[in-house]
Scaffold this motif. Structure first.
Motif, PDB file in Angstrom:
ATOM      1  N   VAL A 181       5.690   0.341  -3.415  1.00 19.94           N
ATOM      2  CA  VAL A 181       4.563   1.062  -4.034  1.00 19.94           C
ATOM      3  C   VAL A 181       4.126   0.411  -5.354  1.00 19.94           C
ATOM      4  O   VAL A 181       2.972   0.032  -5.514  1.00 19.94           O
ATOM      5  CB  VAL A 181       4.907   2.550  -4.267  1.00 19.94           C
ATOM      6  N   HIS A 182       5.044   0.312  -6.327  1.00 16.59           N
ATOM      7  CA  HIS A 182       4.684  -0.205  -7.648  1.00 16.59           C
ATOM      8  C   HIS A 182       5.640  -1.331  -8.039  1.00 16.59           C
ATOM      9  O   HIS A 182       6.837  -1.244  -7.785  1.00 16.59           O
ATOM     10  CB  HIS A 182       4.823   0.880  -8.725  1.00 16.59           C
ATOM     11  N   THR A 189       6.755  -4.254 -11.331  1.00 16.83           N
ATOM     12  CA  THR A 189       6.569  -4.907 -12.630  1.00 16.83           C
ATOM     13  C   THR A 189       7.145  -6.322 -12.495  1.00 16.83           C
ATOM     14  O   THR A 189       8.051  -6.556 -11.700  1.00 16.83           O
ATOM     15  CB  THR A 189       7.314  -4.190 -13.775  1.00 16.83           C
ATOM     16  N   HIS A 202       1.016  -8.581  -2.776  1.00  9.93           N
ATOM     17  CA  HIS A 202       0.580  -7.272  -3.260  1.00  9.93           C
ATOM     18  C   HIS A 202      -0.493  -6.681  -2.348  1.00  9.93           C
ATOM     19  O   HIS A 202      -0.458  -5.499  -2.021  1.00  9.93           O
ATOM     20  CB  HIS A 202       0.097  -7.383  -4.707  1.00  9.93           C
ATOM     21  N   ASN A 211       0.046  -3.533  -0.091  1.00 12.80           N
ATOM     22  CA  ASN A 211      -0.580  -2.444  -0.855  1.00 12.80           C
ATOM     23  C   ASN A 211       0.270  -2.002  -2.046  1.00 12.80           C
ATOM     24  O   ASN A 211       0.504  -0.820  -2.280  1.00 12.80           O
ATOM     25  CB  ASN A 211      -0.866  -1.261   0.082  1.00 12.80           C
ATOM     26  N   ASN A 226       1.026  -1.958  -6.189  1.00 11.54           N
ATOM     27  CA  ASN A 226       0.366  -2.008  -7.493  1.00 11.54           C
ATOM     28  C   ASN A 226       1.245  -2.763  -8.485  1.00 11.54           C
ATOM     29  O   ASN A 226       2.375  -2.361  -8.727  1.00 11.54           O
ATOM     30  CB  ASN A 226       0.171  -0.592  -8.049  1.00 11.54           C
ATOM     31  N   LEU A 227       0.715  -3.821  -9.095  1.00  9.47           N
ATOM     32  CA  LEU A 227       1.436  -4.468 -10.202  1.00  9.47           C
ATOM     33  C   LEU A 227       1.023  -3.728 -11.469  1.00  9.47           C
ATOM     34  O   LEU A 227      -0.092  -3.909 -11.962  1.00  9.47           O
ATOM     35  CB  LEU A 227       1.098  -5.949 -10.320  1.00  9.47           C
ATOM     36  N   ILE A 228       1.920  -2.873 -11.972  1.00 12.26           N
ATOM     37  CA  ILE A 228       1.498  -1.973 -13.041  1.00 12.26           C
ATOM     38  C   ILE A 228       2.065  -2.344 -14.402  1.00 12.26           C
ATOM     39  O   ILE A 228       1.746  -1.707 -15.400  1.00 12.26           O
ATOM     40  CB  ILE A 228       1.849  -0.500 -12.720  1.00 12.26           C
ATOM     41  N   GLY A 229       2.904  -3.365 -14.476  1.00 16.18           N
ATOM     42  CA  GLY A 229       3.425  -3.700 -15.795  1.00 16.18           C
ATOM     43  C   GLY A 229       4.178  -5.002 -15.757  1.00 16.18           C
ATOM     44  O   GLY A 229       4.364  -5.600 -14.697  1.00 16.18           O
ATOM     45  N   THR A 258      10.758  -6.027 -10.602  1.00 19.84           N
ATOM     46  CA  THR A 258      11.333  -4.713 -10.319  1.00 19.84           C
ATOM     47  C   THR A 258      10.341  -3.991  -9.433  1.00 19.84           C
ATOM     48  O   THR A 258       9.144  -3.973  -9.722  1.00 19.84           O
ATOM     49  CB  THR A 258      11.576  -3.927 -11.613  1.00 19.84           C
ATOM     50  N   LEU A 280       9.379  -0.546  -7.072  1.00 19.68           N
ATOM     51  CA  LEU A 280       9.584   0.849  -6.702  1.00 19.68           C
ATOM     52  C   LEU A 280       8.975   1.095  -5.327  1.00 19.68           C
ATOM     53  O   LEU A 280       7.887   0.596  -5.033  1.00 19.68           O
ATOM     54  CB  LEU A 280       8.869   1.761  -7.696  1.00 19.68           C
TER      55      LEU A 280
END
Lengths: 328, 328
Positions: free
Chosen positions: B83-84, B86, B111, B115, B117-120, B134, B136
């Motif tokens: 899902v997510h 970093t 990605h 699907n 999300n690279l959020i950080g 990392t 999730l």
């Protein structure tokens, strides 16, 4: 290649988010939906030997504390509580067991202090010691972002500035005398080695509804306040004579003929909170800070405009946006 | 210091969890409560230049894919969807913009494909290129753990083994001839450079209720199956003549006089799923695998006892638990 160029490239290719992402790259933490529960916060930081720490003076225990602290501070800066961590440790052939024991004791101290679960990680061999911590937290109510400052807000910091930079100065330039200096400048040295993040203050502020924008001071006030100004589309004016510093910081600047303003505004690694307070709410916020054994120092004002200005004692204004301040 | 010693020390000091942790260190991912929603999975992996990849033959695009793939594979191994993410990137003074563009294109491919999300993230300067991702994910129903194998279960793998190890062998030993070899051994080379995690298969299996234990093959079957055996308190018996390999793998072993069994069981980096199926459910599971364009090869049996045994063509048993297999 500079860091910002790389982040720019990543943002160009990789920030098309699905509906689960509430806030992506560009704040202290990313924020994502916790399904029916509270939103999650996530942050990650890498410390590399020789770039972020010097093993010749950084004790293993304090480094373990700091590796967690820099991440915890990002969670605190959005008003969250840290919850779960992973750590990836690149060790070298020189990494000794005694060093590792102390490093893990430092990590463990922070985990117990903040009730964090270390739930995963990776250990790999490499040429240089490197530590990457990824930390998940949860906001209590709504996270506090960098973009919420409004003209009229008062700018606050959560403690005296420049302590970590002053400590680093002593280690870098007066290493030989450190044994004789270490009592007089204990707070400065400790602040560089193992800063304590302001989790309780961040949470109290986030719960109060009196706060505009918040972030932590990791790159120095001049740079970090510029992030708030840019994201909020406002100007930040800092009053030079309001900048809080420790008495021993002032003594150190006199002794070594350092420019106090430069060190306090341009030095990084403070890990104090920087936040704006809605006009008229100053007393409540200062009381709130005292209730969690923290301080809140007003240092300036948010106005219309852009960038960060430093207002000197004679009223002169200097643009200090995004840079280590150079005193005239 | 070895990796396992460090993990042991961390577990000694840092694995007192609160009630939010469903599964801590010791499986493919950690699992934590999503409040009212589905449980979250988290995993982290670091790839260090010179240890996990060689820039002289690893193209940037494929390395970007692989940095994500090794983490996605951990999520897949518990039946979750990524899902997510970093990413923390340590770059060096030699890191070129063109290289970085290709690396990010590789990340972006994975990605978009999954699907995510690279959020950080974090970007830092260092002496060696290093990539920590990392990731999730969320389990669809219950995550599948390593500890669920039972006597009577049939051991399966999600594809031919040893391909990545064979590809690595070619790069390490026949680099000069790679231009002439690259068509004949394309699958092996590709499997080393950019393995594809089995997300769809993992999810289909987790949803089926026919699965005992599952994990991905990253350190080689002999080691990874030993984790399942140990966690499940059972013995795993692998039939040597059932080990699936690609025809080009067999050709390569003949050509260079390599021991096929050793390479297939001891070589790492396959990132295929390894799972046990309840007795009587083989046909359903094989059909399920085909429905997501994957294969499922039965390779052995779970029995009472401990460790991993290899059963040779004459019925002789060799203990291969936790080690690169040495053929007699």
């Amino acid at each position: 290649m500079r860091e910002l160029d790389i982040i720019g490239k990543i943002q160009q290719h990789l920030t098309a988010y699905n509906e689960k992402v509430i806030c992506g790259i560009g704040d202290d933490c990313a924020v994502f939906s916790g399904d029916n529960g509270r939103p999650w916060l996530i942050t990650t930081d890498t410390l590399v030997e020789g770039h972020h720490f010097d093993l010749s003076w950084h004790p293993a225990y304090e480094l373990g504390c700091k590796a967690m602290a820099v991440n915890i501070s990002d969670i605190a800066a959005m008003g969250g509580l840290p919850v779960h961590a992973t750590i990836s440790l690149t060790f070298t052939k020189d990494t000794e067991e005694a060093w590792l024991d102390e490093f893990i004791r430092g990590l463990a101290y922070m985990h117990h202090r903040y009730n964090i679960n270390l739930i995963g990680g990776d250990t790999v061999a490499g040429e240089r010691l490197s530590i990457t911590v990824t930390l998940l937290g949860q906001a209590h109510k709504e996270p506090v972002y960098r973009h919420g400052a409004m003209p009229g807000d008062i700018i606050y910091v959560g403690g005296p500035l420049g302590s970590a930079a002053a400590g680093l100065f002593l280690f870098q330039n007066h290493r030989d005398e450190i044994e004789t200096l270490k009592d007089e400048y204990a707070s400065l040295l400790r602040h560089h080695l193992a800063p304590m993040p302001q989790v309780e203050l961040g949470r109290a502020l986030a719960d109060s509804d009196y706060i505009g924008a918040m972030q932590d001071i990791s790159d120095g006030l001049a740079t970090d306040l510029a992030h708030i100004a840019k994201k909020s589309a406002v100007q930040a004016v800092v009053f030079e004579d309001k900048i809080p510093v420790l008495p021993e910081f002032t003594r150190l600047c006199k002794r070594y003929q350092l420019t106090a303003t430069e060190l306090a505004l341009g030095g990084g690694d403070d890990y104090l909170l920087l936040f704006t307070v809605r006009a008229g709410r100053e007393k409540e916020v200062e009381r709130l800070a005292r209730s969690v054994q923290a301080m809140a120092y007003p240092i300036g004002l948010i106005t219309e405009g852009s960038g960060v200005m430093l207002k000197g004692p004679t009223g002169n204004l200097t643009d200090i946006s995004f840079r280590g301040f150079e005193h005239e």
